[in-house]
Design an enzyme around this catalytic site. Structure first.
Site, PDB file in Angstrom:
ATOM      1  N   ASN A  51      -6.369  32.835  18.469  1.00  0.00           N
ATOM      2  CA  ASN A  51      -5.652  31.550  18.547  1.00  0.00           C
ATOM      3  C   ASN A  51      -4.797  31.224  17.327  1.00  0.00           C
ATOM      4  OD1 ASN A  51      -7.981  31.099  16.995  1.00  0.00           O
ATOM      5  ND2 ASN A  51      -8.050  28.943  17.573  1.00  0.00           N
ATOM      6  N   GLY A  68     -21.079  34.881  16.970  1.00  0.00           N
ATOM      7  CA  GLY A  68     -21.432  34.578  15.580  1.00  0.00           C
ATOM      8  C   GLY A  68     -22.930  34.674  15.327  1.00  0.00           C
ATOM      9  N   GLU A 110     -17.099  31.057  11.166  1.00  0.00           N
ATOM     10  CA  GLU A 110     -16.423  29.835  11.625  1.00  0.00           C
ATOM     11  C   GLU A 110     -16.413  29.903  13.141  1.00  0.00           C
ATOM     12  OE1 GLU A 110     -15.676  27.258  10.121  1.00  0.00           O
ATOM     13  OE2 GLU A 110     -15.791  27.984   8.057  1.00  0.00           O
ATOM     14  N   CYS A 165     -10.300  25.420  17.362  1.00  0.00           N
ATOM     15  CA  CYS A 165     -11.679  24.973  17.173  1.00  0.00           C
ATOM     16  C   CYS A 165     -11.699  23.587  16.552  1.00  0.00           C
ATOM     17  CB  CYS A 165     -12.480  25.974  16.358  1.00  0.00           C
ATOM     18  SG  CYS A 165     -11.777  26.279  14.753  1.00  0.00           S
ATOM     19  N   GLU A 184     -14.339  28.583   3.704  1.00  0.00           N
ATOM     20  CA  GLU A 184     -13.131  29.386   3.584  1.00  0.00           C
ATOM     21  C   GLU A 184     -12.042  28.539   2.928  1.00  0.00           C
ATOM     22  OE1 GLU A 184     -12.300  32.476   6.626  1.00  0.00           O
ATOM     23  OE2 GLU A 184     -12.992  30.912   7.976  1.00  0.00           O
TER      24      GLU A 184
HETATM   25  C1  UN1 Z   1      -6.075  23.980  12.246  1.00  0.00           C
HETATM   26  O1  UN1 Z   1      -6.492  23.133  13.030  1.00  0.00           O
HETATM   27  O2  UN1 Z   1      -5.041  23.800  11.593  1.00  0.00           O
HETATM   28  O3  UN1 Z   1      -9.834  28.656  15.161  1.00  0.00           O
HETATM   29  C2  UN1 Z   1      -6.797  25.250  11.957  1.00  0.00           C
HETATM   30  C3  UN1 Z   1      -9.484  27.535  14.808  1.00  0.00           C
HETATM   31  C4  UN1 Z   1      -9.676  27.147  13.371  1.00  0.00           C
HETATM   32  C5  UN1 Z   1      -8.422  26.907  12.662  1.00  0.00           C
HETATM   33  C6  UN1 Z   1      -7.863  25.567  12.928  1.00  0.00           C
HETATM   34  N1  UN1 Z   1     -10.432  28.163  12.705  1.00  0.00           N
HETATM   35  O4  UN1 Z   1      -8.978  26.775  15.604  1.00  0.00           O
END
Ligand code: UN1
Length: 479
Positions: free
Chosen positions: A149, A230, A247, A281, A459
């Site tokens: 993504n 995970g 994450e 996410c 992170e």
């Molecule tokens: C964002 O919202 O700018 O996989 C980053 C994801 C997150 C990154 C989101 N690790 O959606």
């Protein structure tokens, strides 16, 4: 058809099998065929990384700065071309794609400078005649497993700190969107980085990912993806006492209070829930709204949703691109069906859309009359779907916001300083947003969550070094 190879020990290496990277806006458009590494190739990459790491770990901060700065500069210079490729393979709109590439370039620039800032501490001993120094050393060989993504930003925010702190890298991008990582590897191959320090191993999680995770020479794995994967990964890494950083998902609440600026709240909710096709996410999938503003909020949301243009990610004026592929599309549809069965009322959207090109177009869906205990509001769908949960007041809103097994982001829209401050302190989340969408974060500050969303150290920002370095404490008798 163009074929794109893996990059192992400074060489481009073909594999027996390849996988098609398909444009979700137009499934007749194949971006390319991407090599799928086998276990032997992954083992070769680990051996190359292991051999190259000590010298890179002993390189000067200036050498690391120069390599990372080169990578960041080239990414930024090619933002339009790489942004277009990103949108073509992933399906987020072109402005979002270019924005993500710029973010990736800036991440490399940030970590170039971080390489210059790895300091230590000098601490007097509690015993006479002894001096203590603490220093940071590289972790070693790291495996970086990334999702589809954010195909440019997430590889960048793992690779950049890994290299800045002297580690050797195996990057395994998601099978659905490997083109950005391949281009990143191609840029890295010309950056002056010694061979073997960075390796690209594309392919399936079950083959490439597992080989990385179970390899005794991989000192740590940083993973972004689903909770199920995970959990297994952490268990396997714990068995051999390797370091792990995860994450995972989110079911992020956006609270809207009676005193909110309606326009601010609707902007935050539309962006947070539906932009990037909800495939973040950090998406705002639970809209927790107090009863005084509820009806006005829902009405304004529906008005805005009617105006959203769902179409080809690369077409000018598109607000929302397609869903990544057929499997995710079916998953989104099954959650729409679930919300209906659980008693949710579909206020807008949720249907498959026909467009000029044959892609996975889904009208963003808003459900009202949902409760926080419905499965629809407990599980992450990863699509352009949101449920409105009506609550009496701020106290109930906070309780509902926190009543989830996730804890990545929590947002609130309010003009009350008192409620905003209380929410900042009491939201059980790694990131809190006030009068902003829950998604869309800066590149120079820590990123991560609590509970089922994240595991291990943070992170990004200066906190990234906690994962990519090990601390050594040295005692010296002075005389
Ligand atoms: C964002 O919202 O700018 O996989 C980053 C994801 C997150 C990154 C989101 N690790 O959606």
């Amino acid at each position: 058809m163009n074929t794109f190879d893996n990059y192992i020990n400074g060489e481009w290496v073909a594999s027996a099998h390849t996988s098609k990277n398909i444009n979700p806006s137009d499934i007749t458009d194949v971006v390319g065929e991407y090599a799928q590494a086998d276990a032997e190739q992954v083992n070769n990459a680990v051996a190359a990384a292991k051999a190259a790491q000590p010298a890179w770990g002993a390189s000067t901060p200036q050498q690391r700065f120069d390599v990372l700065d080169f990578i960041g500069s080239e990414i930024l210079a090619r933002k339009d071309e790489l942004g277009r490729l990103l949108s073509r393979e992933e399906g987020k709109t072109l402005p979002e794609g270019i924005g993500e590439v710029v973010r990736a370039g800036n991440i490399f620039k940030f970590f170039a400078a971080e390489a210059l800032r790895v300091g230590g501490e000098h601490i007097p001993s509690v015993r006479p005649g002894i001096e203590i120094d603490t220093m940071r050393e590289s972790l070693g060989v790291v495996g970086l497993i990334t999702p589809w993504n954010f195909p440019m930003a997430i590889p960048s925010w793992k690779v950049a700190p890994a290299l800045a702190f002297g580690n050797a890298v195996l990057l395994k991008p998601a099978e659905l969107a490997p083109a950005c990582s391949w281009n990143l590897a191609e840029i890295i191959s010309r950056s002056g980085l010694p061979k073997g320090v960075f390796n690209l191993v594309m392919g399936k999680g079950s083959a490439v990912g597992n080989t990385i995770v179970n390899h005794p020479d991989v000192a740590g794995v940083s993973f972004t993806g689903s909770v199920e994967v995970g959990r297994t990964l952490a268990a396997n890494l714990a068995k051999r006492l390797a370091r792990v950083q995860l994450e995972m998902g989110g079911k992020n609440p956006l609270v809207v209070l009676d005193d909110a600026d309606l326009n601010v709240a609707v902007n935050a909710a539309i962006n947070g829930a539906f932009f990037s096709t909800g495939q973040r996410c950090t998406a705002s999938s639970r809209l927790v709204v107090t009863e005084g503003i509820h009806d006005r909020f829902v009405q304004a949301m529906v008005e805005r949703m009617k105006a959203l243009k769902v179409d080809d990610a690369l077409a000018p004026g598109t607000d929302i691109g397609p869903v990544i592929d057929g499997a995710q599309f079916m998953k989104d549809e099954s959650y729409i069906e679930l919300a209906r069965r659980e008693g949710g009322k579909l206020a807008f959207g949720g249907e498959r859309l026909k467009r000029e090109k044959n892609g996975w177009y889904l009208a963003p869906a808003l459900f009202t009359e949902t409760t926080n205990t419905m499965r629809f509001n407990c599980e992450e769908a990863f699509g352009p779907l949101a449920g409105v949960i009506r609550v009496k007041n701020y106290d109930e809103a906070l309780a509902v916001a926190n009543d989830t097994e996730f804890g990545l982001c929590a947002g609130i829209c309010t003009t009350s300083l008192k409620h905003a401050t209380h929410f900042k302190r009491n939201a059980q989340a790694g990131m809190v947003m006030v009068n902003l969408p829950t998604a869309g974060v800066d590149y120079h500050v820590p990123f991560g969550g609590r509970k089922g969303s994240s595991y291990g150290t943070r992170e990004q920002g200066s906190y990234a070094k906690e994962f990519y370095t090990v601390v050594k404490t040295c005692y010296v008798a002075a005389g």
